[in-house]
Design a protein around this motif. Sequence first.
Motif, mmCIF file in Angstrom:
data_model
loop_
_atom_site.group_PDB
_atom_site.id
_atom_site.type_symbol
_atom_site.label_atom_id
_atom_site.label_comp_id
_atom_site.label_asym_id
_atom_site.label_seq_id
_atom_site.Cartn_x
_atom_site.Cartn_y
_atom_site.Cartn_z
ATOM 1 N N GLN A 124 27.683 24.670 63.935
ATOM 2 C CA GLN A 124 26.577 23.955 63.301
ATOM 3 C C GLN A 124 26.333 22.611 63.986
ATOM 4 O OE1 GLN A 124 26.917 23.453 59.074
ATOM 5 N NE2 GLN A 124 24.865 22.585 58.859
ATOM 6 N N GLU A 125 27.401 21.937 64.366
ATOM 7 C CA GLU A 125 27.252 20.665 65.087
ATOM 8 C C GLU A 125 26.596 20.903 66.445
ATOM 9 O OE1 GLU A 125 29.955 16.806 66.498
ATOM 10 O OE2 GLU A 125 30.878 18.477 65.382
ATOM 11 N N ALA A 126 26.898 22.044 67.056
ATOM 12 C CA ALA A 126 26.265 22.392 68.335
ATOM 13 C C ALA A 126 24.750 22.491 68.160
ATOM 14 C CB ALA A 126 26.826 23.716 68.859
ATOM 15 N N ALA A 127 24.329 23.203 67.120
ATOM 16 C CA ALA A 127 22.891 23.346 66.859
ATOM 17 C C ALA A 127 22.258 22.001 66.541
ATOM 18 C CB ALA A 127 22.666 24.331 65.712
ATOM 19 N N ASN A 128 22.931 21.196 65.740
ATOM 20 C CA ASN A 128 22.382 19.894 65.358
ATOM 21 C C ASN A 128 22.217 18.961 66.545
ATOM 22 O OD1 ASN A 128 22.246 20.669 62.687
ATOM 23 N ND2 ASN A 128 24.185 19.697 62.114
ATOM 24 N N SER A 129 22.984 19.198 67.608
ATOM 25 C CA SER A 129 22.869 18.345 68.794
ATOM 26 C C SER A 129 21.510 18.494 69.467
ATOM 27 C CB SER A 129 23.985 18.665 69.793
ATOM 28 O OG SER A 129 23.768 19.927 70.433
ATOM 29 N N GLY A 163 32.894 33.224 75.779
ATOM 30 C CA GLY A 163 33.098 34.560 75.239
ATOM 31 C C GLY A 163 32.047 34.897 74.202
ATOM 32 N N THR A 164 31.906 36.166 73.905
ATOM 33 C CA THR A 164 30.819 36.660 73.063
ATOM 34 C C THR A 164 30.855 36.106 71.642
ATOM 35 O OG1 THR A 164 30.788 38.716 74.324
ATOM 36 C CG2 THR A 164 29.681 38.730 72.195
ATOM 37 N N GLU A 165 32.040 36.096 71.018
ATOM 38 C CA GLU A 165 32.120 35.719 69.604
ATOM 39 C C GLU A 165 31.721 34.267 69.378
ATOM 40 O OE1 GLU A 165 35.357 35.592 65.896
ATOM 41 O OE2 GLU A 165 35.892 36.519 67.820
ATOM 42 N N LYS A 166 32.305 33.344 70.119
ATOM 43 C CA LYS A 166 32.013 31.925 69.904
ATOM 44 C C LYS A 166 30.592 31.575 70.325
ATOM 45 C CE LYS A 166 36.636 29.921 69.994
ATOM 46 N NZ LYS A 166 37.543 28.913 70.622
ATOM 47 N N SER A 167 30.133 32.145 71.431
ATOM 48 C CA SER A 167 28.781 31.835 71.888
ATOM 49 C C SER A 167 27.741 32.357 70.909
ATOM 50 C CB SER A 167 28.528 32.405 73.284
ATOM 51 O OG SER A 167 28.590 33.812 73.286
ATOM 52 N N GLU A 168 27.991 33.536 70.323
ATOM 53 C CA GLU A 168 27.036 34.110 69.374
ATOM 54 C C GLU A 168 26.980 33.287 68.089
ATOM 55 O OE1 GLU A 168 24.074 36.195 67.783
ATOM 56 O OE2 GLU A 168 24.767 36.286 69.867
ATOM 57 N N GLN A 169 28.110 32.729 67.662
ATOM 58 C CA GLN A 169 28.113 31.874 66.471
ATOM 59 C C GLN A 169 27.238 30.641 66.694
ATOM 60 O OE1 GLN A 169 32.275 31.056 65.870
ATOM 61 N NE2 GLN A 169 32.683 33.013 64.840
ATOM 62 N N ILE A 170 27.342 30.053 67.873
ATOM 63 C CA ILE A 170 26.530 28.879 68.193
ATOM 64 C C ILE A 170 25.049 29.258 68.256
ATOM 65 C CG2 ILE A 170 25.974 27.219 70.016
ATOM 66 C CD1 ILE A 170 28.967 27.086 70.648
ATOM 67 N N LEU A 171 24.758 30.375 68.917
ATOM 68 C CA LEU A 171 23.356 30.795 69.061
ATOM 69 C C LEU A 171 22.724 31.098 67.710
ATOM 70 C CD1 LEU A 171 23.557 33.103 72.210
ATOM 71 C CD2 LEU A 171 22.702 30.762 72.081
ATOM 72 N N GLN A 172 23.494 31.675 66.796
ATOM 73 C CA GLN A 172 22.944 31.984 65.472
ATOM 74 C C GLN A 172 22.605 30.707 64.720
ATOM 75 O OE1 GLN A 172 22.018 35.057 64.364
ATOM 76 N NE2 GLN A 172 21.018 33.765 62.826
ATOM 77 N N GLU A 173 23.432 29.684 64.860
ATOM 78 C CA GLU A 173 23.132 28.399 64.227
ATOM 79 C C GLU A 173 21.859 27.792 64.827
ATOM 80 O OE1 GLU A 173 24.382 26.876 61.700
ATOM 81 O OE2 GLU A 173 26.112 28.172 61.293
ATOM 82 N N VAL A 174 21.670 27.965 66.128
ATOM 83 C CA VAL A 174 20.456 27.460 66.772
ATOM 84 C C VAL A 174 19.233 28.221 66.267
ATOM 85 C CG1 VAL A 174 19.243 27.179 68.973
ATOM 86 C CG2 VAL A 174 21.682 26.654 68.813
#
Length: 475
Positions: A124-129, A163-174
Amino acid sequence: MRQRGGAAAVSGGRAESISEKIQRNRGIILIISVPLLLVAFVLFLMPRSPAEPVLVGVGRKTMPGGGGDAGSKTYAVIFDAGSSGSRVHVYCFDKNLDLLPIGKEIELFVQKKPGLSSFAENPQEAANSLIPLLEKAEAIVPLGLREKTPVRVGATAGLRALGTEKSEQILQEVRDLLQDKSSLKSQPDWVTVLDGTQEGAFQWVTINYLLGNLGKTYSSTVGVVDLGGGSVQMAYAISEKDAVKAPQVSSGEDLYVKKLFLKGTEYHLYVHSYLHYGLLAARAEILKAGDGESSCILDGHRGAYKYGGNEYTASASPSGASFSKCRTEAVRALKVDEPACTHMKCTFGGVWNGGGGDGQKNLFVASFFFDRAAEAGFVDPKKAVAKVKPSDFEEAAKRACKLNINDAKATYPLVSDDILPYLCMDLVYQFTLLVDGFAVEPYQEITLVKKVQFGDAFVEAAWPLGSAIEAVSSL
């Protein structure tokens, strides 16, 4: 009694009817109308020029130029979520997909550090950036056009490395951020990790579009090397004959050659993305080869280097940095003599080199290549383009590797403290990548490019413009 002008007559006190006028002047009407009818008939039979196709997305169907009525504007907002930072580009096009100014500039370009991959444990912090960048982008787009303006987010090597799992979590928040807080047009599949070859292809489209090369023969285009933080891409157009020779790849791997249709011309684009060989990732690859000390680290520095969630010891060897020893470490990290090379000729790591040819002769080199050259002082940082040779990186590396950390700080005022310990390593790696990796002759002239001139303006030489052209063409 006759009225003046002959337009009407009175006969026996009765006004002349329209049919009587036509009958009386039929000879004159015939003389005038026959040539007009002939001209109209010829124009009707003339072939009409079809609308010229402007872009085909990489390997996709032909797409016409941007829609809208004459004089209409179309905007596109593209986020480049790289490993070293996030950047937003806003472009404005006319109906022919020619760039239009945004205020006094030809584009809006704003960047922010760190990149999304730095927030691997807090999606979520990634998306907020991205919010400050999004707000500036939306402010540029006219209110009435916002809901029609596509916004795309292309994450590159930094997220690929997570990796797929962590990157997808960030992308979904975006995706959620754009859906909930943006007035721009967004779709879930417009927020994605870019395929490395797609990134390279968009970069090639960007530079050749700005140079006015699209629509010309492949030999009139320029090749592109784009050195990012996590990966490096090479892309250049090759002949159809060489395209046929492309090696087959294993299932799931990217093809070596992409077909593009640009301004009515078919191109066979050799493109390959080397993950782990962007400048920041390559530091990790070089440090891995050491045993806690490196001949690439400036004398006097002891510390740790963090990349991709991992930490590496980054300390100078007792004898300090050494150009020749660092070269050996860089060549080893590149796997130049990789035994897996089963093709006629490889670059490094067993990768086919595309066969070379006219499309590669004129080479434009972008991103970190320009940055380090400017910081090392052999190109003017205020200029957008510079002509150099790989040997310039070699000479700069030799100068930097001789210094200790304190002398380097005084010698290179443009180099930030976080980059300074790695200056020798970065310059050695860039020289090695060009000469040993891509087989560029040490004294071959290449073009370092930060921005490309487009009319009276300069545009960032980055892949987002190629993505924007595709996005607007697809509307």
